[in-house]
Design a protein around this motif. Structure first.
Motif, mmCIF file in Angstrom:
data_model
loop_
_atom_site.group_PDB
_atom_site.id
_atom_site.type_symbol
_atom_site.label_atom_id
_atom_site.label_comp_id
_atom_site.label_asym_id
_atom_site.label_seq_id
_atom_site.Cartn_x
_atom_site.Cartn_y
_atom_site.Cartn_z
ATOM 1 N N ARG A 164 0.942 -1.211 0.169
ATOM 2 C CA ARG A 164 -0.187 -0.072 0.044
ATOM 3 C C ARG A 164 0.889 1.160 -0.048
ATOM 4 O O ARG A 164 2.240 1.022 0.063
ATOM 5 C CB ARG A 164 -0.926 -0.198 1.335
ATOM 6 N N GLY A 165 0.146 2.430 -0.400
ATOM 7 C CA GLY A 165 1.003 3.571 -0.231
ATOM 8 C C GLY A 165 1.252 3.813 -1.780
ATOM 9 O O GLY A 165 1.759 3.060 -2.348
ATOM 10 N N ALA A 166 0.889 5.124 -2.202
ATOM 11 C CA ALA A 166 1.025 5.503 -3.547
ATOM 12 C C ALA A 166 2.250 5.055 -4.252
ATOM 13 O O ALA A 166 2.150 4.476 -5.480
ATOM 14 C CB ALA A 166 0.626 7.174 -3.761
ATOM 15 N N ARG A 184 -6.890 -0.511 -7.472
ATOM 16 C CA ARG A 184 -7.308 0.332 -6.611
ATOM 17 C C ARG A 184 -7.337 1.704 -7.457
ATOM 18 O O ARG A 184 -6.382 2.096 -8.222
ATOM 19 C CB ARG A 184 -6.548 0.640 -5.290
ATOM 20 N N CYS A 223 -1.623 8.845 8.556
ATOM 21 C CA CYS A 223 -1.710 7.596 7.804
ATOM 22 C C CYS A 223 0.039 7.276 7.812
ATOM 23 O O CYS A 223 0.690 7.539 8.680
ATOM 24 C CB CYS A 223 -2.168 7.781 6.339
ATOM 25 N N ASN A 224 0.459 6.611 6.843
ATOM 26 C CA ASN A 224 1.858 6.255 6.688
ATOM 27 C C ASN A 224 2.522 6.315 5.270
ATOM 28 O O ASN A 224 1.631 6.262 4.401
ATOM 29 C CB ASN A 224 1.825 4.580 6.957
ATOM 30 N N THR A 225 3.581 7.277 5.434
ATOM 31 C CA THR A 225 4.033 7.920 4.311
ATOM 32 C C THR A 225 5.569 7.233 4.195
ATOM 33 O O THR A 225 6.561 8.075 3.727
ATOM 34 C CB THR A 225 4.018 9.173 4.184
ATOM 35 N N ALA A 263 5.314 2.897 2.639
ATOM 36 C CA ALA A 263 4.349 3.296 1.459
ATOM 37 C C ALA A 263 5.269 3.750 0.336
ATOM 38 O O ALA A 263 4.552 4.296 -0.724
ATOM 39 C CB ALA A 263 3.916 4.365 2.056
ATOM 40 N N THR A 299 7.956 9.852 1.881
ATOM 41 C CA THR A 299 7.621 11.114 1.610
ATOM 42 C C THR A 299 7.328 12.168 2.569
ATOM 43 O O THR A 299 8.416 12.617 3.175
ATOM 44 C CB THR A 299 6.389 11.188 0.489
ATOM 45 N N GLN A 346 -2.813 2.589 9.770
ATOM 46 C CA GLN A 346 -1.472 2.843 9.066
ATOM 47 C C GLN A 346 -0.732 3.561 10.036
ATOM 48 O O GLN A 346 0.353 3.415 10.088
ATOM 49 C CB GLN A 346 -1.701 3.121 7.969
ATOM 50 N N GLY A 363 1.028 12.859 3.074
ATOM 51 C CA GLY A 363 1.395 12.359 1.818
ATOM 52 C C GLY A 363 0.275 12.720 0.705
ATOM 53 O O GLY A 363 -0.564 13.616 0.935
ATOM 54 N N ASP A 379 -1.955 10.622 -2.583
ATOM 55 C CA ASP A 379 -2.418 9.790 -3.649
ATOM 56 C C ASP A 379 -2.681 10.279 -4.961
ATOM 57 O O ASP A 379 -2.477 9.472 -5.844
ATOM 58 C CB ASP A 379 -3.663 8.784 -2.778
ATOM 59 N N ASN A 434 -6.056 12.308 -0.295
ATOM 60 C CA ASN A 434 -5.031 11.483 0.497
ATOM 61 C C ASN A 434 -6.006 10.713 1.666
ATOM 62 O O ASN A 434 -7.139 11.010 1.648
ATOM 63 C CB ASN A 434 -4.171 12.568 1.278
ATOM 64 N N PHE A 476 -10.257 7.577 1.251
ATOM 65 C CA PHE A 476 -9.651 9.024 0.796
ATOM 66 C C PHE A 476 -10.459 10.287 1.101
ATOM 67 O O PHE A 476 -11.804 10.112 0.910
ATOM 68 C CB PHE A 476 -8.958 8.963 -0.387
HETATM 69 C C1 LIG Z 1 3.535 8.075 0.473
HETATM 70 S S1 LIG Z 1 1.910 8.354 0.206
HETATM 71 C C2 LIG Z 1 0.891 6.849 0.917
HETATM 72 C C3 LIG Z 1 -0.455 7.479 0.945
HETATM 73 O O1 LIG Z 1 -1.010 6.109 0.625
HETATM 74 C C4 LIG Z 1 -1.961 5.782 1.925
HETATM 75 O O2 LIG Z 1 -3.065 5.234 1.468
HETATM 76 P P1 LIG Z 1 -3.233 3.775 1.717
HETATM 77 O O3 LIG Z 1 -2.714 3.227 2.790
HETATM 78 O O4 LIG Z 1 -4.725 3.278 1.669
HETATM 79 O O5 LIG Z 1 -2.659 2.974 0.505
HETATM 80 C C5 LIG Z 1 -2.155 7.295 2.538
HETATM 81 O O6 LIG Z 1 -3.309 7.983 1.640
HETATM 82 C C6 LIG Z 1 -0.884 7.673 2.332
HETATM 83 O O7 LIG Z 1 -0.836 9.156 2.499
#
Ligand SMILES: CSC[C@H]1O[C@H](OP(=O)(O)O)[C@H](O)[C@@H]1O
Length: 345
Positions: free
Chosen positions: A48-50, A89, A154-156, A160, A166, A193, A232, A234, A244, A311
Motif C-alpha cells: 500500500r501507499g501511492a 485500486r 496515515c503512513n508515508t 509506502a 515522502t 496505518q 502524503g 495519492d 489523501n 480517501f
Molecule cells: C507515500 S503516500 C502514501 C499514501 O497512501 C496511503 O493510502 P493507503 O494506505 O490506503 O495506500 C495514504 O493515503 C498515504 O498518505
C-alpha cells in the motif's frame, strides 16, 4: 532498510512484499508470481501507499508476462490481466502510472520490462530523498523554528514507498538535521496505518512521537501543540486539490484556522495533470465491514452499516505547499491553472 516491494530472481522470479496487514506484530513476506496474487495483495493493503503501488504496478507487468508464458495466455488475455493490476485500486494515480511506465516495452520482452520497472523503483527512492530535503528546507524557512513539532496522518514512510518516504521522509530529514520536535502520528482508522506502521517506523528510527486518535488531530493543532502538518498524497490534480487518506482534510481545516502550514509531500509521479479538480477524483469506497469490526471482532451492533471512503480531498486553497522532487509550489498563495505543471512528472 525496510523494503515494502522488491524483485527477487531465485529460486523463482517474483515480487517479494513485506505483508503490511500483519505489521507490527509479524514481519512476514508474500511471494507474488501471479496477477491474482498481486491484485489480492494490493486490495488487502498487504502492499500500500501511492509510490509503493507504483513500484508494484511496474513490477506487476513482469509478473503478468511471466504468467502468460507459463499459462499460455494470448496477447489479449495478457493485456486484460495487466489492466486488472492497473485498476486494482482507483485513487492513487501511481498504480496506473507505474504500469504505464513499462507497458510500452512489453513487445521487447520481460527482461526489458524488468529493467524499466527496476528503474521506477530506484527513481522513486531518489525522488523521495530529494523532496525530503526540499520539504525540510521549506518548512524550516517558513517557520523559522529551531525545532519543528509535526503532525502527520496515515503512513508515508519506507513501507509506502520504494525505501525512504515522502511526508515521513521530510520528518526523517528534520530528525537527521536535529531540527525535529515531537511527532504526533494519527492512528488512521479503520486500518491503523499510523499506529501500526508509522509508529513502527518512527520507533525503528529512534524518533520521539506519540500516537493520537484521528479525532484528536484538529484540537492538537488548534491548541498550538504542533507547528506544521505534513501528509502524503495519492493524487494531486491540476489545480492542486489533493486526495489523501481519509481524515487529511480535517488537519488542513485546523491548520488554516490555526495559521500553521499544511504541507503535502509526494513524488512528481503523484501529480495528475490530466485530472482538473478534486471533484473528478475517484475515491475508493472500501468494505463497510472494516469500519464496524476491529481485530476480528464486531464493534458496532448487528445491522449497523459502515461508511468507508478510503480517501478525502483537500482543496488547493488549504494547502500551504506541495513538495515534489522537482520543487515546491504554494497552492494556497498562488492558485494558477498551470501551477502544478512546474513540479509534475
Ligand atoms: C507515500 S503516500 C502514501 C499514501 O497512501 C496511503 O493510502 P493507503 O494506505 O490506503 O495506500 C495514504 O493515503 C498515504 O498518505
Amino acid at each position: 532498510m525496510v523494503l515494502a516491494v522488491e524483485w527477487v530472481e531465485s529460486p523463482q522470479p517474483r515480487i517479494r512484499l513485506l505483508d503490511q496487514t500483519v505489521l507490527p506484530a509479524q514481519e512476514t513476506h508474500l511471494d507474488i508470481t501471479t496477477v491474482d496474487g498481486l491484485v489480492a495483495a494490493i486490495q488487502s493493503l498487504a502492499v500500500r501507499g501511492a509510490p509503493a503501488l507504483g513500484a508494484a504496478g511496474a513490477l506487476g507487468v513482469v509478473v503478468a508476462m511471466n504468467q502468460a508464458s507459463r499459462d499460455g495466455w494470448d496477447e489479449s488475455r495478457l493485456q486484460a490481466e495487466v489492466d486488472r493490476i492497473r485498476l486494482a485500486r482507483p485513487t492513487a494515480v501511481n498504480l496506473a502510472w507505474g504500469v504505464d511506465q513499462v507497458r510500452g516495452a512489453m513487445t521487447q520482452g520481460a527482461d526489458q520490462v524488468l529493467i524499466l520497472a527496476r528503474g521506477v523503483v530506484t527513481d522513486d527512492e531518489a525522488a523521495n530523498r530529494e523532496l525530503s530535503r526540499l520539504g525540510a528546507d521549506w518548512i524550516l524557512e517558513r517557520t523559522g523554528l529551531e525545532r519543528v513539532r509535526v503532525v502527520t496522518h496515515c503512513n508515508t514512510g519506507a513501507l509506502a514507498t520504494s525505501a525512504w518516504g515522502t511526508a515521513y521522509g521530510i520528518i526523517h530529514e528534520l530528525h537527521d538535521r536535529d531540527r525535529l520536535g515531537l511527532v504526533y502520528a494519527d492512528e488512521t482508522r479503520p486500518l491503523l496505518q499510523g499506529s501500526r506502521l508509522t509508529s513502527w517506523e518512527l520507533t525503528q528510527d529512534g524518533i520521539e512521537h506519540v500516537v493520537q486518535v484521528d479525532g484528536a488531530a484538529p484540537s492538537t493543532i488548534l491548541r498550538g501543540l504542533v507547528d506544521v502538518a505534513i501528509i502524503g498524497a495519492d493524487r494531486i490534480v491540476a489545480n492542486g486539490d489533493t486526495a489523501n487518506k481519509v481524515g487529511s482534510v480535517s488537519l488542513a481545516l485546523a491548520c488554516a484556522r490555526a495559521g500553521i502550514p499544511f504541507v503535502v509531500a509526494a513524488p512528481s509521479s503523484t501529480v495528475d495533470l490530466a485530472t482538473a479538480t478534486g471533484d473528478d477524483i475517484d475515491i475508493e469506497q472500501r468494505d463497510p465491514e472494516e469500519v464496524v469490526n476491529f481485530g476480528g471482532r464486531r464493534t458496532a451492533p448487528e445491522g449497523a452499516v459502515g461508511f468507508n471512503p478510503a480517501f478525502d480531498v483537500t482543496p488547493h486553497d488549504l494547502i500551504s505547499a506541495v513538495v515534489t522532487e522537482r520543487g515546491v509550489v504554494e497552492p494556497a498563495n498562488t492558485p494558477h491553472p498551470t501551477l502544478l505543471a512546474r513540479i509534475a512528472g
